[in-house]
Design an enzyme around this catalytic site. Structure first.
Site, PDB file in Angstrom:
ATOM      1  N   LYS A 188       0.940  -1.200  -0.211  1.00 17.47           N
ATOM      2  CA  LYS A 188      -0.043  -0.013   0.116  1.00 17.47           C
ATOM      3  C   LYS A 188       1.308   1.330  -0.014  1.00 17.47           C
ATOM      4  CE  LYS A 188      -3.970   2.129   2.395  1.00 17.47           C
ATOM      5  NZ  LYS A 188      -5.013   2.020   3.451  1.00 17.47           N
ATOM      6  N   SER A 199     -10.328   0.015   6.629  1.00 12.31           N
ATOM      7  CA  SER A 199      -9.748  -0.063   5.431  1.00 12.31           C
ATOM      8  C   SER A 199      -9.141  -1.153   5.000  1.00 12.31           C
ATOM      9  CB  SER A 199      -8.624   1.223   5.510  1.00 12.31           C
ATOM     10  OG  SER A 199      -9.380   2.493   5.378  1.00 12.31           O
ATOM     11  N   SER A 220      -9.730   2.203   2.529  1.00 10.07           N
ATOM     12  CA  SER A 220      -9.058   2.890   1.691  1.00 10.07           C
ATOM     13  C   SER A 220      -7.831   2.025   0.911  1.00 10.07           C
ATOM     14  CB  SER A 220      -8.302   3.950   2.497  1.00 10.07           C
ATOM     15  OG  SER A 220      -7.309   3.536   3.609  1.00 10.07           O
TER      16      SER A 220
END
Lengths: 483, 485
Positions: free
Chosen positions: B76, B176, B152
């Site tokens: 990420k 997330s 997210s």
């Protein structure tokens, strides 16, 4: 002025003598090239986190114990949010609601001689925080440079109650605090480098009335500026009020060149710092065992030493206060007494605080660099005490030692033949000669002029090259003249 | 090869069936081909990846490889990786090359020998539940490219679902990891707060952020988690605990397991299709020998409001460092210092980030702090206490991960509150600091449904066990979107 009461509180930022910063491993050494002592954490790169330096906490504990405060078992680091280019994170990590040190007091000596008095200044709190960097406004073709070497340097902010009533008291407190933080080894006290700086909160009121509105004078980095700034501010506030004006709460700066303060910001444009507990740091928990260990490592404190000096050594509170103004001074005195003996503590105190201090002052030297060592001075005082030399001759010996004309007082006395004449036969011979050579003075004395006696003593001492025992000279002269 | 589990890939690498360079190339080629449409990656650096793969091959050859050495994964773009552009999904950091490694990066790549395939797209500064707030554009859900992958960690989820990477890291502040895992038919774990170091993970809300693994199965997550955890002296909130092997309990039978079903998670507000899939999972667990216990989390309805005070408060302060002074975006033209700050931040941050900064600054300001921030902290304690009480009568808690399946891109972006409610079941877990998982449990209208498992503090091993046994008995987690397998 006598209709107005001055009220002063002081906030001091003492830079803690740790090797590394309060929340990172970067060095705290002063004077490095810009931004060479700022690591990822100090630069506030994305993703970095603070880790508390235990040594900084230990400094706070030391201070708390030294002023008889409560060392909080649990305190909280909070973020103080504001934007400034030398504040890399956009917030300063400080302590707000729960500081590490609560309460405590410092007793200080104000004034000198007969007017000297003791004053106890109560402390509100002391808390740990990080320093910001520095903005550099020169040499960048109209732009500003940022040096983050200082960012993250550990500070202890020490806050008093509004207990001081004059600039003299404020300066006495600041000096005393300065000595204390150096004494317990938590701050080098270097005011030029900004290691110890004071903010003074000043207000005036009619005696018995509630506190007036205060103005805060920021960043005073010398005792002289502290005094001048407060004196100016007090005059300005009184004049303003007497002219029918009102004082507005404000932060002001002192300009040493003009000797005036000028307003930096008023309450209206004060920041809302949006304090909240820093979620990156756990509450600071200080157990009894940690406090006990730090207590065990503390040196004898100035207050304890003062009590010992006035008690065991019979010194005046004023002398005891002067001698404990710094660790170096106290150490020098104690070493002197060790040689001269406790019975001579009083002359030791006089020599250290008066003669030596004046001589050092004249040369701009610190006591730690004194050319005359404590052992030498102690040896000198011993010779005064056992009547080997008079006080006047002692001053000569002291000068000789100062200039390295001998390793000990005894050597100087011996080499320069300064030993006091105590042989009463020899002194009597000198007295007889002086009386015979000065019939005028003798006549004047007999006519009742006391001054003539002193002139005769002077003549005898002169004839003895200062070495005659003054007491014996006095006694013999008096005996001969009144016979 | 692209559908293999991490265990199978490790075996293939260990037996020299394939090299790490070959395996990594396979995925890099897929990224090159498919990413332009999916938009799961924001940064790919083939040269760097293959260098890491070659290093891994050397370790394997030298016999110094760890369990996962040579397996490529996606990171990420919230984790700083030295020499890699690290954007956090923001224009503010669009050109920021990180000069240091996050602890997670160091552990996974430098210690465990995993290969990074690149940095995955995400909601800007992890603020969002759909990946639509990214400066680098929305990510497409591989199951339906008109739909969001969740957020997210939407880039990581889409990357795994499209088999552009076998597994990935995510971070979870309010759901997330779990919500995108649910929306993309994946397994994702948010560990107990403090288990995975936050050092180098760009902070959104410090007291809630936690990194964790995302993959195709609980087993993959367990293996990946093993490489991520451990005490870190650079993170004061990191917990100093003995190292555990999260795969050790995977096979434990579930007989006697007490599963708590919070009545608050089974009421109104959840789509029928989602609920039906979750009910199916409950039946499956009963078959596996678990017993269901009704429990209550009476304050759970307060979790979204509390979260949207605490998280923005911390974010407003955490994001102050993005000021245009030292790195990141600076407005090209400005007058004085204040103007530089205002223009740089106004231009550098997107709308959702600015909204949360404003909310955060408001709730922390003088006169509002007690009513909002302190009150939210009190609620946070109540929510945590609810869980403590619940775990008196059950071992794990089960419910839906999200109230809906993946929604259409643009569907909720105009209504922040609707968007915030996507995390209604996941947020309480962050507020309490507990571990939580999402795993596939069926489909509704052709779209994946995730179920959430919540464990007690440090009960990751049990969560993974409960998820793994279910995955042994079902094949939902093995389903792939059309045109991917």
């Amino acid at each position: 002025m006598n209709q107005w009461e001055v009220v002063i509180g002081i906030e001091t930022h003492a830079q803690l003598s740790t090797v590394s910063k309060i929340f990172s491993g970067a060095s705290t050494a002063f004077g490095a090239a810009p931004n060479t002592q700022a690591c990822a954490v100090d630069l506030a790169l994305p993703g970095v986190l603070p880790v508390l330096n235990k040594k900084a906490v230990e400094c706070a504990i030391r201070f708390g114990l030294a002023i008889g405060a409560q060392v909080a078992p649990k305190s909280i680091f909070a973020r103080k949010n504001y934007f400034y280019p030398d504040l890399p994170k956009g917030y300063q990590i400080s302590q707000f609601e729960l500081p590490v040190v609560v309460g405590g007091a410092i007793t200080v000596q104000v004034g000198a001689g007969d007017k000297a008095y003791e004053k106890t200044v109560n402390l509100t709190r002391a808390h740990l925080e990080e320093d910001a960097g520095k903005s550099l406004h020169e040499d960048f073709q109209g732009k500003s440079g940022i040096d983050l070497n200082r960012a993250g340097t550990p500070l202890l902010e020490i806050v008093t109650e509004p207990d001081m009533r004059s600039s003299d008291e404020a300066v006495a407190y600041a000096k005393s605090l300065h000595a204390l933080v150096r004494w317990i080894g938590i701050c080098d006290g270097n005011m030029q480098e900004g290691s110890f700086r004071c903010d003074a909160n000043v207000s005036v009121r009619r005696p018995g009335q509630p506190l007036g509105t205060r103005r805060e004078i920021k960043n005073l980095n010398s005792f002289r500026f502290l005094k001048e700034a407060i004196d100016y501010e007090v005059r300005w506030q009184i004049e303003t009020l007497e002219d029918g004006g009102r004082i507005q709460q404000a932060t002001v700066l002192f300009d040493p060149a003009s000797g005036e303060t000028r307003t930096m910001r008023t309450k209206e444009d004060a920041h809302d710092y949006r304090y909240f507990p820093d979620p990156d740091l756990l509450p600071l928990v200080i157990g009894d065992d940690w406090v006990a260990r730090v207590r065990g490592e503390l040196p004898e404190l100035p207050g304890q030493m003062r009590e010992r000096f006035t008690g065991e050594l019979g010194l005046s509170p004023y002398d005891a206060g002067t001698l404990t103004a710094s660790q170096e001074m106290a150490d020098f005195f104690e070493s002197t007494v060790k040689v001269a003996g406790m019975a001579n503590a009083k002359p030791c105190a006089n020599w250290v605080t008066v003669d030596l201090a004046a001589r050092l002052n004249k040369e701009g030297k610190d006591i730690a660099d004194s050319p005359v060592s404590a052992a030498q001075l102690g040896g000198l005082i011993l010779r005064i005490a056992d009547n080997t030399i008079s006080n006047n001759i002692a001053k000569k010996v002291f000068e000789a030692l100062w200039h390295g004309e001998g390793a000990t007082a005894d050597e100087v006395i011996e080499k320069q033949g300064l030993k006091q004449i105590t042989d009463s036969g020899a002194i009597e011979k000198l007295v007889d000669e002086v009386l015979a050579a000065n019939p005028g003075n003798v006549a004047e004395f007999k006519a009742g002029k006391e001054k003539a006696f002193n002139a005769l003593v002077g003549q005898v001492m002169k004839a003895a090259k200062g070495k005659a025992n003054p007491q014996q000279v006095n006694e013999l002269l008096k005996a001969k003249l009144t016979a | 090869m692209i559908n293999k589990s991490l265990k199978e890939l490790a075996q293939a690498l260990g037996t020299k069936q394939i090299s790490s360079v070959e395996l990594s190339t396979l995925f890099l080629d897929r990224i090159e081909r498919l990413n332009p449409e999916i938009n799961a990656f924001v940064t790919v650096d083939r040269e760097k990846s293959l260098k890491m793969a070659a290093d891994a091959d050397a370790r394997i050859a030298a016999g110094t490889a760890g369990a996962l050495t040579g397996i490529p994964i996606a990171q990420k773009d919230i984790f700083c990786a030295e020499g890699w552009r690290t954007t956090c999904g923001s224009k503010m950091l669009a050109n920021f090359i990180a000069p240091y490694d996050a602890t997670v990066i160091r552990k996974m790549h430098h210690e465990a020998g995993l290969v990074s395939l690149g940095k995955t797209n995400m909601d800007e500064f992890a603020m969002g539940s759909s990946n639509e707030t990214s400066y680098f554009g929305a990510v497409k859900n591989p199951w339906d490219r008109e739909r969001v992958p969740g957020g997210s960690s939407g880039g990581s989820a889409a990357a795994i679902a499209a088999r552009l990477a076998p597994a990935a890291t995510g971070t979870d502040t309010g759901g997330s990891i779990r919500q995108p895992a649910g929306l993309c038919n994946l397994t994702g774990l948010k560990p107990t707060y403090g288990v995975v170091s936050r050092y180098g993970m760009i902070a959104y809300a410090s007291s809630l952020d936690q990194g964790g693994p995302m993959g195709a199965s609980a087993e993959d997550c367990a293996l990946l988690l093993n490489t991520m955890v451990g005490f870190d002296e650079r993170d004061s909130t990191s917990l100093d605990r003995p190292v555990e092997d999260y795969t050790r309990g995977l096979e434990q039978p579930l007989a006697g397991l007490r599963i708590g079903l919070p009545k608050e998670f089974f009421g109104e507000g959840c789509d029928a299709g989602v609920m039906a899939a979750v009910q199916g999972a409950i039946k499956e667990y009963e078959k596996l020998g678990a017993t269901m216990v009704e429990i209550s989390l009476p304050n759970s309805h307060l979790s979204v409001p509390a979260y949207y005070v605490i998280a923005p408060a911390e974010a407003s302060s955490n994001l102050s460092r993005f000021d245009g002074v030292r790195y990141g975006y600076r407005a090209p033209e400005y007058g004085n210092l204040d103007d530089m700050y205002m223009k740089s931040r106004a231009q550098g941050f997107g709308g959702e980030v600015k909204r949360r900064i404003l909310i955060g600054a408001y709730v922390l300001s003088h006169g509002y702090y007690d009513a909002y921030y302190l009150q939210a902290q009190r609620i946070r304690r109540l929510i945590a206490n609810d869980f403590v009480a619940a775990f008196q009568s059950c071992d794990v808690i089960l419910g839906p991960t999200s109230p809906t399946t993946a929604f259409k891109i643009g569907e909720k972006s105009a209504d922040p509150v609707q968007m915030y409610l996507s995390d209604i079941y996941t947020i309480a877990v962050n507020l309490a600091g507990l571990p939580g998982m999402s795993l596939p449990c069926g489909f509704a209208g052709g779209l994946p449904v995730g179920m959430q498992l919540i464990g007690n503090y440090f009960d990751e091993t049990r969560l993974l066990n409960v998820a793994h046994r279910y995955q042994q008995a079902t094949d939902w987690h093995q389903r792939r979107p059309d045109g991917i397998a």
